[in-house]
Design a protein around this motif. Sequence first.
Motif, PDB file in Angstrom:
ATOM      1  N   PRO B  84     -24.865  10.555 -46.666  1.00  0.00           N
ATOM      2  CA  PRO B  84     -24.355   9.086 -46.159  1.00  0.00           C
ATOM      3  C   PRO B  84     -22.782   8.741 -44.965  1.00  0.00           C
ATOM      4  CG  PRO B  84     -25.100   9.354 -47.918  1.00  0.00           C
ATOM      5  CD  PRO B  84     -25.360  10.845 -48.370  1.00  0.00           C
ATOM      6  N   TRP B  85     -22.527  10.181 -45.263  1.00  0.00           N
ATOM      7  CA  TRP B  85     -21.467  10.350 -44.472  1.00  0.00           C
ATOM      8  C   TRP B  85     -21.894  10.131 -42.968  1.00  0.00           C
ATOM      9  CZ3 TRP B  85     -18.765  14.384 -42.450  1.00  0.00           C
ATOM     10  CH2 TRP B  85     -18.284  14.291 -41.686  1.00  0.00           C
ATOM     11  N   VAL B  87     -24.416   9.501 -41.717  1.00  0.00           N
ATOM     12  CA  VAL B  87     -25.244   8.890 -41.071  1.00  0.00           C
ATOM     13  C   VAL B  87     -24.213   8.115 -40.679  1.00  0.00           C
ATOM     14  CG1 VAL B  87     -27.301   6.364 -41.569  1.00  0.00           C
ATOM     15  CG2 VAL B  87     -27.158   8.999 -42.210  1.00  0.00           C
ATOM     16  N   VAL B  88     -23.352   7.192 -41.709  1.00  0.00           N
ATOM     17  CA  VAL B  88     -22.263   6.087 -41.118  1.00  0.00           C
ATOM     18  C   VAL B  88     -20.916   6.558 -40.120  1.00  0.00           C
ATOM     19  CG1 VAL B  88     -23.151   4.680 -42.503  1.00  0.00           C
ATOM     20  CG2 VAL B  88     -21.517   6.124 -43.300  1.00  0.00           C
TER      21      VAL B  88
END
Lengths: 168, 123
Positions: B84-85, B87-88
């Motif tokens: 998730p890191w 991706v954002v």
Amino acid sequence: MVEWFFGYLAGAVILLAILVVASRNPVHSVLWMLLMFLHVAGLYLLLNAEFLAATQVIVYAGAILVLFLFVVMLLNLREEIKIRRFTGGWLFKGLTALGIIYVLRRGLEGFRVGFEGPWSIEAVGRATHTRALGQVLFTEYILPFEIASLLLLVAIVGAVFLSKKRLR
Amino acid sequence: MPGSYLPSSYLPVLIFLVISLVFGLGALVMGGMFRLRRPYAEKLRPYESGVTPVGEPRQRFSVRFYVIAMLFVVFDVEVIFLYPWAVVFDRIGLFAFIEMVIFIFILLVGYVYAWRKEAFVWE
């Protein structure tokens, strides 16, 4: 439709959890647990939390289950299977179970069904779940995230310490 | 309309699961129905490349396996957080970068500790 999927998954999770505890052979227990983890992943998917579902499969079904399997292999299975289980103490066990149910019930009191806040299902769907999760995790929940690394550090130190006969 | 919240894009996964389950169980059930059953002692013995099996199949493993599995779980969880890191990363930028450097540094301390205590050495 959602209710049917949820009914199946929730029922299967409960049944499999009972099988995990009730199986005589610890290796069977671990295999039932694998099936249970996959059904929990299905529950996450039903909540439109696809990243959590993938994590459930990769981390729980993939890694933590291996850990369980190695712990089972550390046991002396021949002796373990012979041990009589579910003997006595039912009053205390029942009271403990009731206590846990009561705490869970109290914890769910403030919970209402519905989608509120900035991250409704539509908003998460637009942003994709992984992106939404990252956005919240790395801004709002930065402290729990950093504490998670400390938790993992404790796990490393514990595992290394446990396995060593003598530390240098 | 609660029905619309069903993650319908995962329908192929469900179909795939059902087919694989039916195929696997079906092969077992069909095999059980149609195969001949003529067991004798030599046939039922576990196959060990023609050698007569000696001793118990269940043996206790070395605790080293447990440590390797534990370290694997820890770094598996660490890498999961990177997804998730990554991706954002374009949205949060430098802040997320520093955050992740701290996260990885704390785990690096654990890695160095395990290394120094010779957890990776097989005795």
